[in-house]
Design a protein around this motif. Structure first.
Motif, PDB file in Angstrom:
ATOM      1  N   LEU A 109      -2.402  12.909  25.304  1.00 21.13           N
ATOM      2  CA  LEU A 109      -1.810  14.243  25.363  1.00 21.13           C
ATOM      3  C   LEU A 109      -0.301  14.189  25.164  1.00 21.13           C
ATOM      4  CD1 LEU A 109      -3.781  15.873  28.343  1.00 21.13           C
ATOM      5  CD2 LEU A 109      -3.945  16.463  25.911  1.00 21.13           C
ATOM      6  N   TYR A 110       0.335  13.205  25.793  1.00 21.38           N
ATOM      7  CA  TYR A 110       1.788  13.050  25.653  1.00 21.38           C
ATOM      8  C   TYR A 110       2.146  12.726  24.209  1.00 21.38           C
ATOM      9  CZ  TYR A 110       6.518  11.579  26.939  1.00 21.38           C
ATOM     10  OH  TYR A 110       7.882  11.467  27.046  1.00 21.38           O
ATOM     11  N   LEU A 114       4.091  14.897  19.674  1.00 22.68           N
ATOM     12  CA  LEU A 114       4.844  14.499  18.481  1.00 22.68           C
ATOM     13  C   LEU A 114       4.508  15.372  17.279  1.00 22.68           C
ATOM     14  CD1 LEU A 114       4.672  10.589  18.683  1.00 22.68           C
ATOM     15  CD2 LEU A 114       6.704  12.015  18.945  1.00 22.68           C
ATOM     16  N   ILE A 115       3.316  15.967  17.279  1.00 23.83           N
ATOM     17  CA  ILE A 115       2.926  16.777  16.124  1.00 23.83           C
ATOM     18  C   ILE A 115       3.432  18.217  16.245  1.00 23.83           C
ATOM     19  CG2 ILE A 115       0.873  15.352  15.791  1.00 23.83           C
ATOM     20  CD1 ILE A 115      -0.802  17.635  16.908  1.00 23.83           C
ATOM     21  N   VAL A 116       4.020  18.559  17.391  1.00 22.08           N
ATOM     22  CA  VAL A 116       4.556  19.913  17.573  1.00 22.08           C
ATOM     23  C   VAL A 116       5.953  19.975  16.972  1.00 22.08           C
ATOM     24  CG1 VAL A 116       5.171  21.698  19.235  1.00 22.08           C
ATOM     25  CG2 VAL A 116       3.232  20.188  19.695  1.00 22.08           C
ATOM     26  N   PRO A 117       6.199  20.813  15.979  1.00 18.28           N
ATOM     27  CA  PRO A 117       7.541  20.893  15.361  1.00 18.28           C
ATOM     28  C   PRO A 117       8.596  21.337  16.375  1.00 18.28           C
ATOM     29  CG  PRO A 117       5.896  22.010  14.012  1.00 18.28           C
ATOM     30  CD  PRO A 117       5.234  21.711  15.324  1.00 18.28           C
ATOM     31  N   GLY A 118       9.791  20.819  16.222  1.00 15.67           N
ATOM     32  CA  GLY A 118      10.869  21.186  17.122  1.00 15.67           C
ATOM     33  C   GLY A 118      11.201  22.660  17.076  1.00 15.67           C
ATOM     34  N   GLN A 119      10.961  23.303  15.933  1.00 12.34           N
ATOM     35  CA  GLN A 119      11.242  24.731  15.809  1.00 12.34           C
ATOM     36  C   GLN A 119      10.353  25.565  16.727  1.00 12.34           C
ATOM     37  OE1 GLN A 119      10.773  22.619  13.407  1.00 12.34           O
ATOM     38  NE2 GLN A 119      12.509  22.683  12.006  1.00 12.34           N
ATOM     39  N   PHE A 150       8.095   9.628  21.274  1.00 11.06           N
ATOM     40  CA  PHE A 150       8.158   8.517  20.321  1.00 11.06           C
ATOM     41  C   PHE A 150       8.683   7.255  20.991  1.00 11.06           C
ATOM     42  CE2 PHE A 150      10.880   6.025  17.450  1.00 11.06           C
ATOM     43  CZ  PHE A 150       9.916   5.556  16.571  1.00 11.06           C
ATOM     44  N   GLY A 151       9.720   7.409  21.829  1.00  9.12           N
ATOM     45  CA  GLY A 151      10.268   6.248  22.519  1.00  9.12           C
ATOM     46  C   GLY A 151       9.256   5.626  23.461  1.00  9.12           C
ATOM     47  N   THR A 152       8.493   6.460  24.158  1.00  6.17           N
ATOM     48  CA  THR A 152       7.449   5.959  25.051  1.00  6.17           C
ATOM     49  C   THR A 152       6.390   5.200  24.262  1.00  6.17           C
ATOM     50  OG1 THR A 152       7.806   7.800  26.565  1.00  6.17           O
ATOM     51  CG2 THR A 152       5.712   6.634  26.740  1.00  6.17           C
TER      52      THR A 152
END
Length: 275
Positions: A109-110, A114-119, A150-152
């Motif tokens: 889930l975490y 990553l697939i959620v756009p920053g916008q 991404f870092g995780t």
């Protein structure tokens, strides 16, 4: 043997051509920063001016608070890099080495964030920063960037490559899970930490959209936003602007050159699958 030599020669020529294409824009900005304003747009274009004009580097500091832009960016980048390395390495250790219920599901889930756009998350984040009174402050840029999926993921991938025997030996000696993380995993994760640190630093240093959304006063602006204000509505001192651009890029180049060997090792090791 001859075919191998031809293949290596062609490969090196292709790499040299690619490197030249990548380096050329930066080299052009450096030479432009040393030209007179009248020599910036000439036809045919000239790579070098008639004489080196170092005054452009003074002009960029007298017309604009360039050092404020630089220090603001340095502060934000340093804080985000340190805290994101800490949170990513701790979360990566938990997901890689500790055993608890729904661990893999929570990690999935975490990772899905990553697939959620920053916008998509920008408007909710904006309202949160406004609610907490952080508009036009560096806190609005720092707080949302303290954690990274991404870092995780990157740190977890690296931690799975560390032999379990080290962890078992530490447990026998009475070491706590945090002690194992801090005394064993962190010292061994230097390549991955440097790799992630470079990614974080470049992303934070070059961020333009978030400062544009949250910052409005000149004294709080970062380099990317400050450089955009140096472009006038009717006229722009392109030589001074290129001087500011050159200075703003130098820290990233220096950090990468100093850490490139560890960076390559980290990229390689982080992609391995451990036991």
């Amino acid at each position: 043997m001859k075919a191998i030599l031809v293949s290596k020669t062609a490969t090196h020529l292709l790499l040299i051509l690619g490197a030249a294409i990548m380096i050329f824009p930066f080299a052009w900005s450096v030479t432009t920063s040393l030209k007179d304003i009248s020599e910036v747009f000439t036809y045919p274009p000239k790579f070098f001016g008639e004489k080196l004009k170092f005054e452009n580097y003074v002009t960029m500091t007298t017309r604009f608070p360039f050092f404020d832009f630089f220090l603001n960016t340095l502060k934000i980048t340093a804080i985000v890099t340190v805290f994101q390395l800490l949170t990513s390495s701790m979360a990566g250790y938990v997901f890689a080495r500790l055993r608890f219920r729904f661990r893999d599901g929570l990690f999935g889930l975490y990772l899905a964030t990553l697939i959620v756009p920053g916008q998509v998350t920008m408007i909710p984040t904006f309202f949160l920063m406004k609610y907490y009174g952080l508009m036009d402050t560096h806190g609005a840029l720092i707080l949302p960037a303290l954690v990274s999926a991404f870092g995780t993921f990157l740190m977890r991938q690296f931690f799975t490559t560390i032999p379990g025997a080290l962890e078992e030996a530490a447990k026998i000696d009475g070491c706590t899970p945090f002690g194992i993380y801090w005394r064993i995993f962190v010292p061994l994760s230097k390549p991955a930490m440097v790799t992630l640190g470079i990614f974080i630093m470049i992303g934070t240093w070059n961020d333009f959209l978030n400062p544009l959304v949250y910052l409005s006063s000149m004294k709080n602006m970062t380099l990317t936003l400050g450089l955009s204000t140096m472009q006038g509505l009717y006229a722009t001192d392109w030589a001074a602007l290129m001087a500011a651009t050159t200075i703003s890029v130098l820290p990233l180049i220096i950090v990468f050159l100093l850490a490139q060997d560890v960076f390559v090792r980290g990229i390689t090791l982080s992609g391995l699958k451990g036991e």
